[in-house]
Scaffold this motif. Sequence first.
Motif, PDB file in Angstrom:
ATOM      1  N   ASP A 126       0.846  -1.201   0.000  1.00 21.92           N
ATOM      2  CA  ASP A 126       0.000   0.000   0.000  1.00 21.92           C
ATOM      3  C   ASP A 126       0.884   1.255   0.000  1.00 21.92           C
ATOM      4  O   ASP A 126       0.669   2.184  -0.784  1.00 21.92           O
ATOM      5  CB  ASP A 126      -0.912  -0.028   1.235  1.00 21.92           C
ATOM      6  CG  ASP A 126      -1.926   1.107   1.264  1.00 21.92           C
ATOM      7  OD1 ASP A 126      -2.093   1.839   0.264  1.00 21.92           O
ATOM      8  OD2 ASP A 126      -2.562   1.278   2.325  1.00 21.92           O
ATOM      9  N   ARG A 129       2.538   1.842  -3.445  1.00 25.55           N
ATOM     10  CA  ARG A 129       1.621   2.434  -4.429  1.00 25.55           C
ATOM     11  C   ARG A 129       1.456   3.934  -4.169  1.00 25.55           C
ATOM     12  O   ARG A 129       1.526   4.746  -5.091  1.00 25.55           O
ATOM     13  CB  ARG A 129       0.262   1.741  -4.352  1.00 25.55           C
ATOM     14  CG  ARG A 129      -0.765   2.300  -5.332  1.00 25.55           C
ATOM     15  CD  ARG A 129      -2.145   1.688  -5.129  1.00 25.55           C
ATOM     16  NE  ARG A 129      -2.625   1.755  -3.752  1.00 25.55           N
ATOM     17  CZ  ARG A 129      -3.125   2.855  -3.174  1.00 25.55           C
ATOM     18  NH1 ARG A 129      -3.198   3.989  -3.847  1.00 25.55           N
ATOM     19  NH2 ARG A 129      -3.555   2.817  -1.924  1.00 25.55           N
ATOM     20  N   ASP A 133       2.658   7.032  -6.638  1.00 25.17           N
ATOM     21  CA  ASP A 133       1.698   8.055  -7.082  1.00 25.17           C
ATOM     22  C   ASP A 133       2.178   9.452  -6.688  1.00 25.17           C
ATOM     23  O   ASP A 133       2.070  10.398  -7.470  1.00 25.17           O
ATOM     24  CB  ASP A 133       0.315   7.795  -6.484  1.00 25.17           C
ATOM     25  CG  ASP A 133      -0.377   6.574  -7.081  1.00 25.17           C
ATOM     26  OD1 ASP A 133       0.093   6.040  -8.113  1.00 25.17           O
ATOM     27  OD2 ASP A 133      -1.394   6.146  -6.495  1.00 25.17           O
ATOM     28  N   SER A 147       8.095  -1.480  -9.765  1.00 23.11           N
ATOM     29  CA  SER A 147       7.796  -1.589  -8.342  1.00 23.11           C
ATOM     30  C   SER A 147       8.617  -2.701  -7.691  1.00 23.11           C
ATOM     31  O   SER A 147       8.721  -3.794  -8.231  1.00 23.11           O
ATOM     32  CB  SER A 147       6.316  -1.865  -8.147  1.00 23.11           C
ATOM     33  OG  SER A 147       6.052  -2.159  -6.786  1.00 23.11           O
ATOM     34  N   SER A 150       5.853  -5.447  -6.547  1.00 25.94           N
ATOM     35  CA  SER A 150       4.808  -5.950  -7.440  1.00 25.94           C
ATOM     36  C   SER A 150       4.667  -7.476  -7.350  1.00 25.94           C
ATOM     37  O   SER A 150       3.559  -7.996  -7.460  1.00 25.94           O
ATOM     38  CB  SER A 150       5.082  -5.530  -8.881  1.00 25.94           C
ATOM     39  OG  SER A 150       6.339  -5.978  -9.297  1.00 25.94           O
ATOM     40  N   ARG A 155      -1.953  -8.884  -5.228  1.00 27.66           N
ATOM     41  CA  ARG A 155      -2.840  -7.721  -5.012  1.00 27.66           C
ATOM     42  C   ARG A 155      -4.283  -8.154  -4.865  1.00 27.66           C
ATOM     43  O   ARG A 155      -4.802  -8.972  -5.442  1.00 27.66           O
ATOM     44  CB  ARG A 155      -2.691  -6.747  -6.172  1.00 27.66           C
ATOM     45  CG  ARG A 155      -1.312  -6.158  -6.181  1.00 27.66           C
ATOM     46  CD  ARG A 155      -1.305  -4.906  -7.026  1.00 27.66           C
ATOM     47  NE  ARG A 155       0.046  -4.426  -7.125  1.00 27.66           N
ATOM     48  CZ  ARG A 155       0.464  -3.309  -6.583  1.00 27.66           C
ATOM     49  NH1 ARG A 155      -0.338  -2.566  -5.896  1.00 27.66           N
ATOM     50  NH2 ARG A 155       1.700  -2.906  -6.739  1.00 27.66           N
TER      51      ARG A 155
END
Length: 155
Positions: A126, A129, A133, A147, A150, A155
Amino acid sequence: MKHAVDHLGDRPQVVFACRANGGRSVASRLLAEYYAQGRIIALSAGTEPGEQIHPEVARVLESLGLDTSRERPTLLTAEMIAASDLAITQGCGENCPYVPGARYRDWPLEDPKGQDEQTVRRIIVDIDRRVRDLLAELVPDLELAPSLVSDAVGR
């Protein structure tokens, strides 16, 4: 030297703040530094800094290739917030110093302290991400590396 008013042409500075500065804020800072490649200044601090980084968080971050050995919980100050372009709060709530004119953004994140490895990994996914962003917003021309998490957690 950083100026609280004008950062034109300078790297943006972000302070990630939580309570103990042993989990969420450390993970945020290390991920931001990794992805930003020197394009931002990332700090982390806590309103009630603990003695050390939470071992369960350190283990997961180390497994992703992030070095936690130099991390030391630091007290969040109003000066840190004033010198930053953005303060990201992560569970410090009303204990975070209020600085008039400062930009704040709250990330409601679960506290990883004392959690099992799967839960810590989910929290770090979390954070990853959110950090990615944030960097896309702060440094739009930054080409983000893939990432780190990933494949770490479904997910």
